[in-house]
Design an enzyme around this catalytic site. Structure first.
Site, mmCIF file in Angstrom:
data_model
loop_
_atom_site.group_PDB
_atom_site.id
_atom_site.type_symbol
_atom_site.label_atom_id
_atom_site.label_comp_id
_atom_site.label_asym_id
_atom_site.label_seq_id
_atom_site.Cartn_x
_atom_site.Cartn_y
_atom_site.Cartn_z
ATOM 1 N N GLU A 245 0.825 -1.197 0.000
ATOM 2 C CA GLU A 245 0.000 0.000 0.000
ATOM 3 C C GLU A 245 0.868 1.259 0.000
ATOM 4 O OE1 GLU A 245 -3.717 2.106 0.225
ATOM 5 O OE2 GLU A 245 -3.110 0.090 -0.364
ATOM 6 N N CYS B 43 -2.343 -8.649 5.473
ATOM 7 C CA CYS B 43 -1.844 -7.342 5.891
ATOM 8 C C CYS B 43 -1.693 -7.278 7.412
ATOM 9 C CB CYS B 43 -2.784 -6.240 5.419
ATOM 10 S SG CYS B 43 -2.224 -4.579 5.899
ATOM 11 N N LYS C 57 -4.480 -14.612 -0.040
ATOM 12 C CA LYS C 57 -3.173 -14.504 0.602
ATOM 13 C C LYS C 57 -3.361 -14.503 2.113
ATOM 14 C CE LYS C 57 1.129 -11.874 0.861
ATOM 15 N NZ LYS C 57 1.855 -10.627 0.516
ATOM 16 N N HIS D 241 2.449 -15.837 3.155
ATOM 17 C CA HIS D 241 3.595 -15.075 3.663
ATOM 18 C C HIS D 241 4.094 -15.809 4.900
ATOM 19 C CE1 HIS D 241 5.932 -11.321 4.326
ATOM 20 N NE2 HIS D 241 5.970 -11.837 5.554
ATOM 21 N N ASN E 54 5.925 -16.767 -0.012
ATOM 22 C CA ASN E 54 6.183 -15.327 -0.028
ATOM 23 C C ASN E 54 6.904 -14.935 1.256
ATOM 24 O OD1 ASN E 54 4.388 -12.526 0.977
ATOM 25 N ND2 ASN E 54 5.703 -12.405 -0.798
ATOM 26 N N GLY E 55 7.742 -13.908 1.141
ATOM 27 C CA GLY E 55 8.379 -13.362 2.327
ATOM 28 C C GLY E 55 9.883 -13.515 2.343
ATOM 29 N N GLU E 56 10.588 -12.380 2.454
ATOM 30 C CA GLU E 56 12.042 -12.335 2.654
ATOM 31 C C GLU E 56 12.822 -12.925 1.476
ATOM 32 O OE1 GLU E 56 14.501 -10.374 5.287
ATOM 33 O OE2 GLU E 56 12.310 -10.560 5.317
ATOM 34 N N GLY F 57 7.562 -9.265 -3.328
ATOM 35 C CA GLY F 57 7.038 -7.955 -2.979
ATOM 36 C C GLY F 57 8.174 -6.963 -2.875
#
EC number: 1.3.1.-
Length: 315
Positions: free
Chosen positions: A2, A91, A132, A161, A192-194, A216
Site C-alpha cells: 500500500e 496485511c 493470501k 507469507h 512469499n516473504g524475505e 514484494g
C-alpha cells in the site's frame, strides 16, 4: 504494498520481465458496494484488458470482513472482467487490523471460509478466486485450519507469507512452515516473504516445497530479480540489472508520477523507490542522499535527470 507498489510502479516492474501475474494493492471494503470507478482508479489495468502494458494480468485484491458485502463487491468487480480476484488475509498493519481487515482474521478460520465461499459463489465460474494469508496472528497454531478454510471455501490458489502478524517483516521468514500448508491442501500454494535474491528464491523453494513464489519488497529493491529467476529456471545466464539499465525505468516512473500524482507528493514517490533500491544499488544510495532534500517537482526532475544522465530537454 500500500502506498508504493501501485499501477504506476507495476508498469515499470512488469516491463522488465519475469513476472507471470501481479496483484493490486488492497481495495478496502467496509459496508457498501463500491462504484466501478473505485476499482478502476486503484486498478486502471481493468480499462485495458486487465493487464499491464507488458501483458501481465493484474488481479484486484479485496480486503474486508463481511462475507455478503465482499461477495457483492466481487460480483460488481467481475463485470470489469479481471483475470481473477484475490482476497487479503495477510496485511499486518495495525490501522487495518483494528478495523477487522487483513491478518487479524486468521484467528477466525470459520469467517475465512464464509468469506471465500460467499465470494466464490458470487463470481462467474471462469473468474478464479485466490487468497493470501500469513502463518497466523500471534502464533502458527491455526495456520493449517486457516489454509483449509480458504481452500475448501473455493480459493483456487493460496499465497502464504511465511511469518505471523506478530512477526511483521522481521527476519527470518519460516518457509518450512509453508511446506506443511502445501502438504495439507489440494490447491497450489505460493511462498512469499524475505526473498531478496535468486539464492533466497531457491532456498525458499527448497524449504517450502513450492515452485511458485510471490515477490514484494524484493522486486522493488531489485527490479531485475524476476527476470534473473526466470533465466535461472530456463538454464540461461542469470542477468544482473545495472544502474545504467535501470535508469530509463526510473525516468519513466518519474514521468508517470508527474502525470498522475499531485505535485506535493511527486518527489516523495520516487524517493520511496530509491529508498528500496539502496539495498541493491550503491548508486541509488548516493542519489537518494543527494535528492532527499529536494521537494519542488521542477527542481526534483532536473536533479533526477542529472543523476540519470537524462538530457535536460527531456524534462
Amino acid at each position: 504494498m500500500e502506498g508504493l507498489l501501485d499501477h504506476l510502479l507495476r508498469e515499470e516492474l512488469t516491463a522488465l520481465g519475469g513476472v507471470d501475474l501481479a496483484v493490486s494493492e488492497f481495495i478496502r471494503i467496509t459496508d457498501q458496494v463500491m462504484p466501478r470507478r473505485v476499482f478502476t482508479r486503484i486498478v486502471p489495468e481493468l480499462l485495458a484488458g486487465g493487464t499491464t502494458a507488458a501483458g501481465v494480468p493484474v488481479y484486484p485484491q479485496l480486503l474486508g470482513s463481511e462475507p455478503e458485502v465482499l461477495a457483492a463487491n466481487a460480483a460488481r468487480l467481475a463485470t470489469l472482467r479481471p483475470d481473477g480476484i484475490d482476497l487479503n488475509f495477510g496485511c499486518p498493519a495495525k490501522c487495518v487490523n483494528r478495523h477487522r481487515g487483513g491478518a487479524i482474521l486468521l484467528d477466525e478460520p470459520e469467517l475465512l471460509h464464509a468469506i471465500a465461499r460467499a465470494v466464490r459463489a458470487a463470481l462467474p465460474v471462469e473468474v478464479p478466486l485466490t487468497a493470501k494469508m500469513r502463518l497466523g496472528v500471534d502464533d502458527r497454531s491455526r495456520m493449517l485450519e486457516c489454509a483449509d478454510a480458504l481452500a475448501s471455501g473455493g480459493a483456487a490458489r493460496l499465497v502464504v507469507h511465511a511469518r505471523t502478524k506478530r512477526d511483521g517483516y522481521k527476519p527470518p521468514a519460516h518457509w518450512h512452515e509453508v511446506a506443511r500448508i502445501q502438504e495439507a491442501v489440494a490447491i497450489p500454494v505460493i511462498a512469499n516473504g524475505e526473498i531478496w535474491t535468486v539464492q533466497d528464491a531457491l532456498q525458499a523453494r527448497r524449504e517450502s516445497h513450492c515452485a511458485g513464489l510471490m515477490l514484494g519488497r524484493g522486486a522493488v529493491a531489485d527490479p531485475g530479480l524476476p527476470a534473473a529467476l526466470r533465466a535461472h529456471d530456463l538454464g540461461q545466464p542469470v542477468p544482473s540489472l545495472s544502474w545504467a539499465a535501470l535508469g530509463p525505468s526510473l525516468w519513466s516512473y518519474w514521468q508517470r508520477v508527474q502525470a498522475k500524482v499531485v505535485p506535493k507528493h511527486q518527489a516523495g514517490r520516487v524517493k520511496q523507490w530509491l529508498h528500496y533500491l539502496r539495498r541493491t544499488h550503491p548508486q541509488a544510495e548516493a542519489a537518494y542522499l543527494r535528492l532527499r532534500t529536494v521537494h519542488a517537482p521542477h527542481e526534483f526532475g532536473a536533479a533526477l535527470a542529472a543523476e540519470l544522465g537524462v538530457p535536460q530537454r527531456m524534462d
